[in-house]
Design a protein around this motif. Sequence first.
Motif, PDB file in Angstrom:
ATOM      1  N   HIS A   1       0.861  -1.186   0.000  1.00 57.24           N
ATOM      2  CA  HIS A   1       0.000   0.000   0.000  1.00 57.24           C
ATOM      3  C   HIS A   1       0.896   1.234   0.000  1.00 57.24           C
ATOM      4  O   HIS A   1       1.484   1.603   1.018  1.00 57.24           O
ATOM      5  N   VAL A   2       1.032   1.874  -1.150  1.00 59.30           N
ATOM      6  CA  VAL A   2       1.889   3.049  -1.310  1.00 59.30           C
ATOM      7  C   VAL A   2       0.980   4.271  -1.337  1.00 59.30           C
ATOM      8  O   VAL A   2       0.193   4.448  -2.282  1.00 59.30           O
ATOM      9  N   ASP A   3       1.086   5.120  -0.323  1.00 57.49           N
ATOM     10  CA  ASP A   3       0.098   6.183  -0.138  1.00 57.49           C
ATOM     11  C   ASP A   3       0.701   7.248   0.760  1.00 57.49           C
ATOM     12  O   ASP A   3       1.488   6.941   1.661  1.00 57.49           O
ATOM     13  N   GLY A   4       0.309   8.486   0.550  1.00 53.88           N
ATOM     14  CA  GLY A   4       0.759   9.557   1.427  1.00 53.88           C
ATOM     15  C   GLY A   4       0.137   9.529   2.798  1.00 53.88           C
ATOM     16  O   GLY A   4       0.553  10.275   3.693  1.00 53.88           O
ATOM     17  N   HIS A   5      -0.867   8.683   2.988  1.00 50.75           N
ATOM     18  CA  HIS A   5      -1.557   8.533   4.270  1.00 50.75           C
ATOM     19  C   HIS A   5      -1.726   7.038   4.546  1.00 50.75           C
ATOM     20  O   HIS A   5      -1.771   6.236   3.606  1.00 50.75           O
TER      21      HIS A   5
ATOM     22  N   ALA B   1       7.432   8.151   4.223  1.00 43.79           N
ATOM     23  CA  ALA B   1       8.022   8.797   3.048  1.00 43.79           C
ATOM     24  C   ALA B   1       9.422   9.324   3.353  1.00 43.79           C
ATOM     25  O   ALA B   1      10.320   9.239   2.514  1.00 43.79           O
ATOM     26  N   ALA B   2       9.607   9.873   4.546  1.00 42.83           N
ATOM     27  CA  ALA B   2      10.915  10.431   4.890  1.00 42.83           C
ATOM     28  C   ALA B   2      12.010   9.380   4.832  1.00 42.83           C
ATOM     29  O   ALA B   2      13.149   9.675   4.453  1.00 42.83           O
ATOM     30  N   GLU B   3      11.659   8.147   5.178  1.00 42.71           N
ATOM     31  CA  GLU B   3      12.657   7.074   5.111  1.00 42.71           C
ATOM     32  C   GLU B   3      12.954   6.674   3.677  1.00 42.71           C
ATOM     33  O   GLU B   3      14.093   6.359   3.326  1.00 42.71           O
ATOM     34  N   VAL B   4      11.938   6.692   2.830  1.00 42.60           N
ATOM     35  CA  VAL B   4      12.165   6.421   1.410  1.00 42.60           C
ATOM     36  C   VAL B   4      13.121   7.454   0.833  1.00 42.60           C
ATOM     37  O   VAL B   4      14.063   7.124   0.097  1.00 42.60           O
ATOM     38  N   VAL B   5      12.901   8.720   1.187  1.00 38.85           N
ATOM     39  CA  VAL B   5      13.787   9.784   0.714  1.00 38.85           C
ATOM     40  C   VAL B   5      15.207   9.569   1.230  1.00 38.85           C
ATOM     41  O   VAL B   5      16.192   9.760   0.501  1.00 38.85           O
ATOM     42  N   ARG B   6      15.323   9.136   2.474  1.00 42.64           N
ATOM     43  CA  ARG B   6      16.643   9.009   3.097  1.00 42.64           C
ATOM     44  C   ARG B   6      17.462   7.846   2.526  1.00 42.64           C
ATOM     45  O   ARG B   6      18.635   8.004   2.208  1.00 42.64           O
ATOM     46  N   VAL B   7      16.823   6.666   2.362  1.00 39.94           N
ATOM     47  CA  VAL B   7      17.592   5.477   1.957  1.00 39.94           C
ATOM     48  C   VAL B   7      17.428   5.137   0.486  1.00 39.94           C
ATOM     49  O   VAL B   7      18.201   4.344  -0.054  1.00 39.94           O
ATOM     50  N   GLY B   8      16.416   5.698  -0.164  1.00 38.78           N
ATOM     51  CA  GLY B   8      16.182   5.427  -1.573  1.00 38.78           C
ATOM     52  C   GLY B   8      15.116   4.368  -1.801  1.00 38.78           C
ATOM     53  O   GLY B   8      14.956   3.431  -1.011  1.00 38.78           O
ATOM     54  N   GLY B   9      14.386   4.525  -2.894  1.00 37.15           N
ATOM     55  CA  GLY B   9      13.284   3.623  -3.196  1.00 37.15           C
ATOM     56  C   GLY B   9      13.712   2.193  -3.428  1.00 37.15           C
ATOM     57  O   GLY B   9      13.010   1.246  -3.045  1.00 37.15           O
TER      58      GLY B   9
ATOM     59  N   VAL C   1      -1.159   2.131  -5.486  1.00 40.36           N
ATOM     60  CA  VAL C   1      -0.376   3.367  -5.533  1.00 40.36           C
ATOM     61  C   VAL C   1      -1.321   4.561  -5.568  1.00 40.36           C
ATOM     62  O   VAL C   1      -2.028   4.784  -6.556  1.00 40.36           O
ATOM     63  N   ASP C   2      -1.341   5.302  -4.475  1.00 39.03           N
ATOM     64  CA  ASP C   2      -2.109   6.542  -4.410  1.00 39.03           C
ATOM     65  C   ASP C   2      -1.141   7.685  -4.711  1.00 39.03           C
ATOM     66  O   ASP C   2      -0.117   7.829  -4.027  1.00 39.03           O
ATOM     67  N   VAL C   3      -1.446   8.493  -5.715  1.00 37.15           N
ATOM     68  CA  VAL C   3      -0.458   9.480  -6.156  1.00 37.15           C
ATOM     69  C   VAL C   3      -0.254  10.621  -5.161  1.00 37.15           C
ATOM     70  O   VAL C   3       0.653  11.438  -5.353  1.00 37.15           O
ATOM     71  N   ASP C   4      -1.038  10.660  -4.066  1.00 30.52           N
ATOM     72  CA  ASP C   4      -0.734  11.669  -3.055  1.00 30.52           C
ATOM     73  C   ASP C   4       0.498  11.298  -2.225  1.00 30.52           C
ATOM     74  O   ASP C   4       0.906  12.055  -1.346  1.00 30.52           O
ATOM     75  N   VAL C   5       1.126  10.164  -2.539  1.00 31.81           N
ATOM     76  CA  VAL C   5       2.440   9.864  -1.963  1.00 31.81           C
ATOM     77  C   VAL C   5       3.490  10.845  -2.480  1.00 31.81           C
ATOM     78  O   VAL C   5       4.527  11.070  -1.848  1.00 31.81           O
ATOM     79  N   LEU C   6       3.210  11.452  -3.629  1.00 30.99           N
ATOM     80  CA  LEU C   6       4.095  12.492  -4.161  1.00 30.99           C
ATOM     81  C   LEU C   6       3.923  13.789  -3.377  1.00 30.99           C
ATOM     82  O   LEU C   6       2.827  14.109  -2.912  1.00 30.99           O
TER      83      LEU C   6
ATOM     84  N   PRO D   1       8.835  12.445  -8.266  1.00 31.72           N
ATOM     85  CA  PRO D   1       8.506  11.380  -9.222  1.00 31.72           C
ATOM     86  C   PRO D   1       9.610  10.354  -9.403  1.00 31.72           C
ATOM     87  O   PRO D   1       9.329   9.143  -9.498  1.00 31.72           O
ATOM     88  N   ASP D   2      10.859  10.767  -9.457  1.00 34.45           N
ATOM     89  CA  ASP D   2      11.947   9.808  -9.640  1.00 34.45           C
ATOM     90  C   ASP D   2      12.078   8.877  -8.441  1.00 34.45           C
ATOM     91  O   ASP D   2      12.377   7.681  -8.606  1.00 34.45           O
ATOM     92  N   GLN D   3      11.861   9.391  -7.247  1.00 35.43           N
ATOM     93  CA  GLN D   3      11.920   8.540  -6.058  1.00 35.43           C
ATOM     94  C   GLN D   3      10.797   7.508  -6.068  1.00 35.43           C
ATOM     95  O   GLN D   3      11.004   6.347  -5.677  1.00 35.43           O
ATOM     96  N   LEU D   4       9.611   7.915  -6.523  1.00 33.63           N
ATOM     97  CA  LEU D   4       8.510   6.969  -6.605  1.00 33.63           C
ATOM     98  C   LEU D   4       8.790   5.897  -7.661  1.00 33.63           C
ATOM     99  O   LEU D   4       8.545   4.711  -7.435  1.00 33.63           O
ATOM    100  N   VAL D   5       9.311   6.293  -8.801  1.00 31.55           N
ATOM    101  CA  VAL D   5       9.664   5.319  -9.832  1.00 31.55           C
ATOM    102  C   VAL D   5      10.702   4.334  -9.311  1.00 31.55           C
ATOM    103  O   VAL D   5      10.608   3.120  -9.535  1.00 31.55           O
ATOM    104  N   GLU D   6      11.688   4.838  -8.583  1.00 33.60           N
ATOM    105  CA  GLU D   6      12.737   3.972  -8.035  1.00 33.60           C
ATOM    106  C   GLU D   6      12.151   2.949  -7.067  1.00 33.60           C
ATOM    107  O   GLU D   6      12.640   1.808  -6.971  1.00 33.60           O
TER     108      GLU D   6
END
Length: 303
Positions: free
Chosen positions: A125-129, A200-208, A229-234, A252-257
Motif C-alpha cells: 500500500h503506497v500512499d501519502g496517508h 516517506a521520509a525514510e524512502v527519501v533518506r535510503v532510496g526507493g 499506488v495513491d499518487v498523493d504519496v508524491l 517522481p523519480d523517487q517513486l519510480v525507483e
Amino acid sequence: MIALLSAPTNLGLRPPSPGRLPGTWRAPEALRAAGLHRRLVAAGAVDGGVVAPGPYVDDDGRRPPGTIRNQAAIVEHARRLSRRVVELVDGGRTPLVLGGDCSLVVGAGLALRSLEAGRRRGLVHVDGHTDFRHPGNSDDYGSLAGEDLAAAVGRHLPEVADVDGLGPYVEPARAVHVGCRDDDEHAAEVRGLLADVVPAAEVVRVGGAAVAERVLAVPGLPGGFWLQVDVDVLDPRWMPAVDSPDPGGLDPDQLVELLRPLAPWALGASVTVFDPELDPDGRYAATVADVVVRGLGALGSRR
C-alpha cells in the motif's frame, strides 16, 4: 502482459464543496489523453475495458448511523471490479487498474481472495496517508477512500471489510504500507499491526530501491501481492491535483525507483486519487502517466 482497466470511481471521497462531485472519475481518460495508453500499448499492453461505478450520492445528514458514504454502490462496484480482475488474471493478463479513488482496494481485495482459492495474498500500500481511519479509532469515519487499508485488513465495518464473507482480504502480516508522513495520526496503530511501515521520509533518506528490497523480504510477498499506488504519496510540489495534498512526500523519480523493483512481482496494481479537475492544463496528468510507464511498465513480468 498488462491489461489497462479503467475504474473511474469517486464513491469513496467526500464532496470537495457542497453540490460538487469529486473529480477522480475523470482520471482514466485524462491519463489516456496524457499518452499513458499509447505508451504502454506500444510496449505490449492491451485495453482491458472499463468497470464503471454507480451514481455518487452526497447523503451526509441522511446516511444511517453505522454506514459509509455510497456504501451499497461501493460494494457493488467492488464485486464487479473483482470479477473483471479475476477474468484478466485467469486469461494470462496483469491488470493495471486506473482509478478513481482508492475505495477500489476493496475490489482488488475480493479478487485476491478469489484467485487460487485458499492461498493468501499480500498488499503493498503506497500512499501519502495510512488510510486507516475506522470505527474503532475515529467518530469521523465514513469515506472509504481514507479508510481503504483498514478495510483491506479487516478493521472496518463488516459490510465493506467482509463482503461475501471473504474478509479479511489480506492478512495484516502480509501487508506493508509505504509513504505516510511522519505526523500521520494512525501510524502507530498501523506499525503495530502490519508487517512493515515505511514513512516517506525514510524512502527519501535510503532510496526507493532499498525500501523495495526490504518490502520484498516480507515472508510470502514475492509469492503474490496487489500493488496499490495513491499518487498523493508524491509531494504537492509535484502533485497538488489530489484531495489531500501534504508536504513531505516523494518526487517522481523517487517513486519510480520504489515501484520499478516491486512491479514485476505483483499480481496487479491500481493507481488512484488523481483529480483532473485540479489540473486544468494537464501537466499533472503527464506526471502521473510518466511515473506509471516508468515505474509499472514491467508489472507482473516475474510471475
